[in-house]
Enzyme design. Structure first.
Site, short mmCIF file in Angstrom:
data_model
loop_
_atom_site.label_atom_id
_atom_site.label_comp_id
_atom_site.label_asym_id
_atom_site.label_seq_id
_atom_site.Cartn_x
_atom_site.Cartn_y
_atom_site.Cartn_z
N LYS A 141 0.85 -1.20 0.00
CA LYS A 141 0.00 0.00 0.00
C LYS A 141 0.88 1.24 0.00
CE LYS A 141 -1.99 2.50 3.15
NZ LYS A 141 -1.77 3.84 2.54
N GLU A 196 9.13 -0.03 11.24
CA GLU A 196 10.14 1.03 11.26
C GLU A 196 9.41 2.30 11.64
OE1 GLU A 196 13.28 0.71 10.79
OE2 GLU A 196 13.39 -1.28 9.86
N CYS A 253 12.85 9.70 9.52
CA CYS A 253 12.63 9.07 10.82
C CYS A 253 13.90 9.09 11.65
CB CYS A 253 12.13 7.64 10.63
SG CYS A 253 13.03 6.76 9.37
N GLU A 284 8.83 13.90 17.93
CA GLU A 284 9.32 13.93 16.55
C GLU A 284 8.67 15.12 15.84
OE1 GLU A 284 8.13 10.57 13.97
OE2 GLU A 284 10.27 10.40 13.54
P1 NAI Z 1 1.10 7.42 9.31
O1 NAI Z 1 1.84 6.51 10.19
O2 NAI Z 1 -0.34 7.69 9.62
O3 NAI Z 1 1.16 6.89 7.79
C1 NAI Z 1 2.12 6.00 7.29
C2 NAI Z 1 1.43 4.92 6.47
O4 NAI Z 1 0.56 4.18 7.31
C3 NAI Z 1 0.56 5.47 5.34
O5 NAI Z 1 0.66 4.62 4.23
C4 NAI Z 1 -0.84 5.39 5.93
O6 NAI Z 1 -1.84 5.29 4.96
C5 NAI Z 1 -0.75 4.13 6.76
N1 NAI Z 1 -1.72 4.02 7.84
C6 NAI Z 1 -2.24 5.02 8.61
N2 NAI Z 1 -3.11 4.52 9.50
C7 NAI Z 1 -3.16 3.17 9.30
C8 NAI Z 1 -3.88 2.10 9.90
N3 NAI Z 1 -4.73 2.30 10.89
N4 NAI Z 1 -3.67 0.85 9.43
C9 NAI Z 1 -2.80 0.62 8.44
N5 NAI Z 1 -2.10 1.58 7.83
C10 NAI Z 1 -2.27 2.85 8.25
O7 NAI Z 1 1.92 8.77 9.25
P2 NAI Z 1 1.38 10.26 8.90
O8 NAI Z 1 0.04 10.47 9.53
O9 NAI Z 1 1.51 10.48 7.45
O10 NAI Z 1 2.46 11.16 9.65
C11 NAI Z 1 2.36 11.39 11.06
C12 NAI Z 1 3.73 11.40 11.68
O11 NAI Z 1 4.34 10.14 11.54
C13 NAI Z 1 4.73 12.35 11.04
O12 NAI Z 1 4.58 13.66 11.53
C14 NAI Z 1 6.03 11.74 11.45
O13 NAI Z 1 6.36 12.15 12.75
C15 NAI Z 1 5.73 10.25 11.46
N6 NAI Z 1 6.19 9.58 10.22
C16 NAI Z 1 7.27 8.76 10.30
C17 NAI Z 1 7.77 8.16 9.17
C18 NAI Z 1 8.97 7.28 9.20
O14 NAI Z 1 9.72 7.26 8.24
N7 NAI Z 1 9.17 6.50 10.25
C19 NAI Z 1 7.17 8.41 7.85
C20 NAI Z 1 5.99 9.22 7.88
C21 NAI Z 1 5.54 9.79 9.04
#
Ligand code: NAI
Ligand code: MG
Length: 520
Positions: A213, A288, A322, A419
């Site tokens: 996804k 991660e 991250c 973060e």
């Molecule tokens: P998120 O964790 O909500 O999104 C990341 C992925 O998870 C996306 O593909 C999203 O569609 C999916 N996702 C969201 N909710 C889900 C669920 N309940 N079940 C399965 N998949 C789900 O991150 P978001 O909202 O874009 O960003 C929020 C914060 O997360 C950022 O401000 C940052 O601090 C952190 N982040 C960390 C990342 C990393 O590389 N570790 C990457 C992106 C965001």
């Protein structure tokens, strides 16, 4: 290897493509015209581009302008089910995929890497239009890294040996490393293509089948990769790629009974939800997640290097990493000079059009992320940290944030604990080694860390004391495919890249045979 001249030509070609992308109409051209085979409104299932069953779509923006550049299919639970079924068929015993020689799986990855190389300019341009990262970075960092990762994994399939075991009694016993099965992979928006390659690489190398996804902000390049997968000759169903949201599409992948393993990159908050759901069905999980990585600068460092690398550690990719070095601990003796130089460096940072060759920093991914960052900046100001440069939105179009530096940050400030995921540097002061190790480890996270010193003894002692998956000494963000990446504590579970990543995509099977004659 491309010659310098050819590289230059390809780079210019990419720039031309992207100059045309300045207007909304032209952006749509980039998305629509160049490759008529790719219809970005479709999902990639079973090697075909197909409509989403419910027919819903969502809009995708260019974060540099805020303009809508495409509409993509919004995959629902039914589409997930269809993709998982394709995975299941491809994984069936006796299928083309299961019968394929290991080395031939490697060849498919080599082929895919070659296609990334061929389409490097287009992929880089599309990544920049959709994600906002400077074209210079997409072209020189993201796509070459994808190619390196695919080629790294291409070498593995025929090298994953089992073992013959010195078992007691009249038996012959050996282990096989078998694919874990059907894998669900959920990726975020900060490195859309790189993280896609980190995920599909080990999945293909180990013989799994997968449904990926893409992030709802940045689905375009991943969908294009569907076309490259077709062209490389992968059997249908081995890699399926969906655009869709988290709570519906992502969650239904996690909950699907036929999915054996989940690999997720994203927020710690969502990682915990996914880990909990997966545990209910005893699914293998790699996560991660977030970080608040300490970057420790000792007085005996090379100051020029330390200032530049600390700047890079935080500001690279608009601060959306991250593993960003987001707590910069500087030894008291050089603190004032380090702060002054870091502020000067941040003032010189060029923010603007990601397609301008001189741009170092593009927009944040979304209005929401920009607001989150500005809110955290405000909390730092209110808590009493010193805001020395930046602190505001840049312009009123797109989602740009000024390069921001805080000094006099305290360990309990929100900006030192949460973060931020934006271009905001926190500089803290320390006096002794023991003190800084303890403070650096005083966090729920443990993804990365770094040390700047010319005393290698000190570098090793501090590295050993830090509770983090990656420690860089006198450098930052080294992402060679051979190096494992992943977190201690709440930064995650498992490792990506390197041979360590293969463990979570395989099961160890032990075969024990009774032998009728005594062992000699
Ligand atoms: P998120 O964790 O909500 O999104 C990341 C992925 O998870 C996306 O593909 C999203 O569609 C999916 N996702 C969201 N909710 C889900 C669920 N309940 N079940 C399965 N998949 C789900 O991150 P978001 O909202 O874009 O960003 C929020 C914060 O997360 C950022 O401000 C940052 O601090 C952190 N982040 C960390 C990342 C990393 O590389 N570790 C990457 C992106 C965001
Ligand atoms: Mg979210």
């Amino acid at each position: 290897m491309l010659s310098k001249l050819v590289t230059r030509q390809v780079f210019n070609h990419g720039l031309r493509l992207t100059k045309r992308a300045a207007s909304t109409a032209a952006q749509q051209k980039l998305v629509g015209d160049r490759n008529p085979q790719v219809n970005y409104r479709k999902l990639f299932i079973n090697n075909e581009f197909v409509d989403a069953i419910a027919g819903n779509v969502f809009e995708v923006l260019n974060p540099a302008t805020g303009d809508v550049i495409a509409e993509v299919a919004d995959a629902s639970e039914k589409d997930v089910d269809k993709a998982v079924k394709a995975c299941k068929d491809a994984f069936r015993l006796g299928s083309e995929w299961r019968r394929m020689d290991p080395a031939a799986r490697g060849d498919l990855l080599y082929k895919l890497a070659d296609l990334f190389e061929r389409d490097r300019a287009y992929l880089a341009a599309l990544e920049t239009v959709n994600n906002g990262k400077p074209f210079k970075d997409s072209y020189n960092i993201d796509i070459p890294h994808c190619i390196a990762v695919l080629r790294y994994y291409a070498g593995w399939p025929d090298k994953m040996n089992g073992k013959v075991l010195p078992i007691s009694g009249d038996f012959f016993a050996y282990t096989r490393r078998e694919p874990v099965g059907i894998v669900g992979q959920i990726i975020p928006w900060n490195f859309p293509l790189i993280l896609l390659c980190w995920k599909i690489g080990p999945s293909v190398a180990t013989g799994c089948t997968t449904v990926v996804k893409l992030d709802e902000h940045t689905p375009l390049t991943g969908l294009y990769v569907g076309k490259l997968i077709q062209e490389a000759g992968f059997p249908p169903g081995v890699i399926n790629i969906l655009s869709g949201d988290g709570p519906h599409c992502g969650a239904s992948i996690v909950k699907h009974p036929d999915v054996n393993k989940i690999a997720f990159t994203g927020s710690t908050q969502v990682g915990k939800i996914i880990g909990g759901e997966a545990a209910k069905m005893v699914k293998r999980t790699t996560l991660e997640l977030g970080g608040k990585s300490p970057n420790i600068v000792f007085a005996d460092c090379n100051l020029d290097t330390a200032v530049e690398m600390s700047h890079f550690a935080l500001f690279f990719n608009q601060g959306q990493c991250c593993c960003a070095g987001s707590r910069t601990y500087v030894e008291e003796k050089i603190y004032d000079e380090f702060v002054q130089r870091s502020v000067e460096r941040a003032k010189r940072r060029k923010v603007g059009d990601p397609f301008d060759e001189n741009t170092e920093q593009g927009p944040q991914i979304s209005h929401e992320q920009m607001d989150k960052i500005l809110d955290l900046i405000e909390s730092g100001r209110r808590a009493g940290a010193k805001l020395l440069v930046g602190g505001q939105r840049e312009g009123d179009k797109g989602f740009f944030v000024q390069p921001t530096v805080f000094s006099d940050v305290r360990d309990n400030h929100r900006i030192a604990r949460e973060e931020i995921f934006g271009p905001v540097m926190q500089i803290l002061k320390f006096k002794t080694i023991d003190e800084v190790i303890e403070r650096a480890n005083d966090t729920e996270y443990g993804l990365a860390a770094s040390v700047f010193t010319n005393d290698l003894d000190k570098g090793i002692v501090v590295s050993n004391g830090l509770r983090a998956g990656s420690v860089w000494v006198n450098t930052y963000d080294n992402f060679d495919p051979v190096a494992p990446f992943g977190g201690f504590k709440q930064s995650g579970l498992g490792r990506e890249k390197s041979e360590y990543s293969l463990d979570s995509y395989t099961e160890a099977k032990c075969v024990t045979m009774k032998i009728s004659q005594r062992n000699s």
